[in-house]
Design a protein around this motif. Structure first.
Motif, mmCIF file in Angstrom:
data_model
loop_
_atom_site.group_PDB
_atom_site.id
_atom_site.type_symbol
_atom_site.label_atom_id
_atom_site.label_comp_id
_atom_site.label_asym_id
_atom_site.label_seq_id
_atom_site.Cartn_x
_atom_site.Cartn_y
_atom_site.Cartn_z
ATOM 1 N N GLY A 180 51.498 72.631 40.776
ATOM 2 C CA GLY A 180 51.236 74.084 40.837
ATOM 3 C C GLY A 180 50.186 74.826 41.719
ATOM 4 O O GLY A 180 49.758 75.857 41.654
ATOM 5 N N GLY A 181 49.672 73.837 42.576
ATOM 6 C CA GLY A 181 48.653 74.450 43.596
ATOM 7 C C GLY A 181 48.127 73.229 44.222
ATOM 8 O O GLY A 181 48.210 72.183 43.744
ATOM 9 N N THR A 182 47.150 73.447 45.212
ATOM 10 C CA THR A 182 46.297 72.445 45.906
ATOM 11 C C THR A 182 45.147 71.667 45.370
ATOM 12 O O THR A 182 44.695 70.811 46.055
ATOM 13 C CB THR A 182 45.905 73.187 47.244
ATOM 14 O OG1 THR A 182 45.257 74.273 47.168
ATOM 15 C CG2 THR A 182 47.365 73.567 47.900
ATOM 16 N N ALA A 183 44.750 72.278 44.215
ATOM 17 C CA ALA A 183 43.382 71.916 43.689
ATOM 18 C C ALA A 183 43.527 70.456 43.568
ATOM 19 O O ALA A 183 42.345 69.726 43.815
ATOM 20 C CB ALA A 183 42.994 72.283 42.363
ATOM 21 N N ARG A 184 44.328 69.601 43.207
ATOM 22 C CA ARG A 184 44.444 68.261 42.936
ATOM 23 C C ARG A 184 44.077 67.328 44.196
ATOM 24 O O ARG A 184 43.408 66.335 44.175
ATOM 25 C CB ARG A 184 45.649 67.805 42.187
ATOM 26 C CG ARG A 184 45.551 66.223 41.572
ATOM 27 C CD ARG A 184 46.813 65.965 41.217
ATOM 28 N NE ARG A 184 47.323 66.775 40.117
ATOM 29 C CZ ARG A 184 48.383 66.704 39.386
ATOM 30 N NH1 ARG A 184 49.342 65.750 39.860
ATOM 31 N NH2 ARG A 184 48.567 67.304 38.366
ATOM 32 N N ILE A 185 44.483 67.887 45.392
ATOM 33 C CA ILE A 185 44.353 67.368 46.639
ATOM 34 C C ILE A 185 43.524 67.617 47.482
ATOM 35 O O ILE A 185 43.304 67.034 48.681
ATOM 36 C CB ILE A 185 45.995 67.370 47.300
ATOM 37 C CG1 ILE A 185 46.229 68.794 47.718
ATOM 38 C CG2 ILE A 185 47.176 66.815 46.679
ATOM 39 C CD1 ILE A 185 47.307 68.789 48.755
ATOM 40 N N ALA A 186 42.680 68.938 46.929
ATOM 41 C CA ALA A 186 41.710 69.743 48.059
ATOM 42 C C ALA A 186 40.725 68.590 48.556
ATOM 43 O O ALA A 186 40.354 68.739 49.546
ATOM 44 C CB ALA A 186 41.254 70.978 47.347
ATOM 45 N N GLU A 187 39.943 67.980 47.724
ATOM 46 C CA GLU A 187 38.618 67.251 48.216
ATOM 47 C C GLU A 187 39.140 66.347 48.949
ATOM 48 O O GLU A 187 38.103 66.330 50.275
ATOM 49 C CB GLU A 187 38.216 66.838 46.859
ATOM 50 C CG GLU A 187 36.757 66.138 47.076
ATOM 51 C CD GLU A 187 35.774 67.424 47.347
ATOM 52 O OE1 GLU A 187 35.088 66.997 48.713
ATOM 53 O OE2 GLU A 187 35.753 68.273 46.642
ATOM 54 N N PRO A 188 39.972 65.173 49.027
ATOM 55 C CA PRO A 188 40.158 64.541 49.874
ATOM 56 C C PRO A 188 40.523 65.132 51.278
ATOM 57 O O PRO A 188 40.188 64.569 52.343
ATOM 58 C CB PRO A 188 41.092 63.482 49.677
ATOM 59 C CG PRO A 188 41.794 64.211 48.443
ATOM 60 C CD PRO A 188 40.694 65.087 47.609
ATOM 61 N N ILE A 189 41.351 66.148 51.314
ATOM 62 C CA ILE A 189 41.684 66.585 52.369
ATOM 63 C C ILE A 189 40.555 67.150 53.105
ATOM 64 O O ILE A 189 40.456 67.265 54.322
ATOM 65 C CB ILE A 189 42.917 67.798 52.125
ATOM 66 C CG1 ILE A 189 44.045 66.869 51.952
ATOM 67 C CG2 ILE A 189 43.072 68.637 53.557
ATOM 68 C CD1 ILE A 189 45.025 67.808 51.439
#
Length: 256
Positions: free
Chosen positions: A135-144
């Motif tokens: 339901g959002g990008t928070a989980r993938i944000a840091e490595p990206i």
């Protein structure tokens, strides 16, 4: 899919040559903040939020590259611009290639920055599924975001890293996922030979997202294209190397 009216902002002399700026997956038009003032002294700079991003509409996906390119043609129509130059970074650079091949009558000059023509093993379809599930990008944000800037620059400029992180986390889940699908299903390799606009390809030596060999392939396939590689520089060279990026763009767009 029907074109959407993307949110756009313009700056610079109204009678100057027009340049449209298109940004990265998960970024808003604000990613050009450090470059725009440098360009607007000589150009009419139009930057926009791609569909599914920022203040633009978020239609349900999947999207295709033709949808993203069609939105730009609709933007030019809305602004009353018969032709403009176009600079795109990341997915924006993919849109640049689509426009150069499929709407050549609307494009003066192209700048393709930190992009690719085909990324079959990029994991974008899996990323789209993960973002929808979460339901959002928070989980993938840091490595990206960790790949958007070189480690040394990010360490020296933590406020820029945090700004980009918040930008990505705020990206609408459906817009982000549907754009991932446009990238994951894209194949512009056959289009490149049809590009007639003078083309500058910019790569970044430390770009882990879309490495320099992908930029080199574009430059080799587009007739007459020129490749420049910024070192140091990671995926968002417009943030990390604004002066160098602007200088290359201005040189390429200068009257012959």
């Amino acid at each position: 899919m029907t074109a959407v009216d993307v949110h756009a902002e313009a700056i610079g002399p109204e009678d100057a040559p027009a340049l449209v700026l298109a940004g990265s997956l998960g970024a808003t038009l604000a990613m050009w903040d450090r470059v725009t003032p440098l360009l607007a002294e000589r150009l009419r700079v139009i930057r926009y939020d791609a569909r599914g991003h920022g203040r633009s509409p978020v239609p349900e996906g999947p999207y295709e590259m033709a949808d993203l390119g069609g939105d730009v043609v609709a933007l030019l129509d809305r602004l009353g611009l018969e032709r403009a130059s176009f600079c795109g970074l990341s997915v924006g650079g993919m849109v640049a290639q689509w426009l150069g091949a499929n709407a050549p009558e609307r494009i003066d000059r192209l700048v393709v920055c930190c992009a690719a023509s085909h990324v079959p093993d990029g994991g974008f379809l899996e990323r789209a599924a993960a973002v929808r599930e979460a339901g959002g990008t928070a989980r993938i944000a840091e490595p990206i975001v960790g790949r958007w800037l070189t480690p040394a620059f990010a360490a020296a400029n933590p406020e820029l890293h945090e700004w980009l992180l918040e930008m990505l986390i705020s990206s609408p889940a459906e817009g982000y996922a549907a754009t991932c699908e446009a990238i994951g299903t894209m194949d512009l390799r056959a289009d490149r030979a049809r590009i007639t606009a003078p083309t500058l390809v910019i790569g970044a030596q430390q770009d882990q997202s879309l490495p320099v060999p992908l930029s080199r392939e574009i430059a080799a396939a587009v007739p007459g294209a020129r490749l420049e590689v910024l070192d140091p520089g990671a995926h968002l060279v417009a943030v990390e190397r604004p002066e160098a990026t602007a200088a290359l763009i201005l040189e390429h767009l200068a009257p012959a």
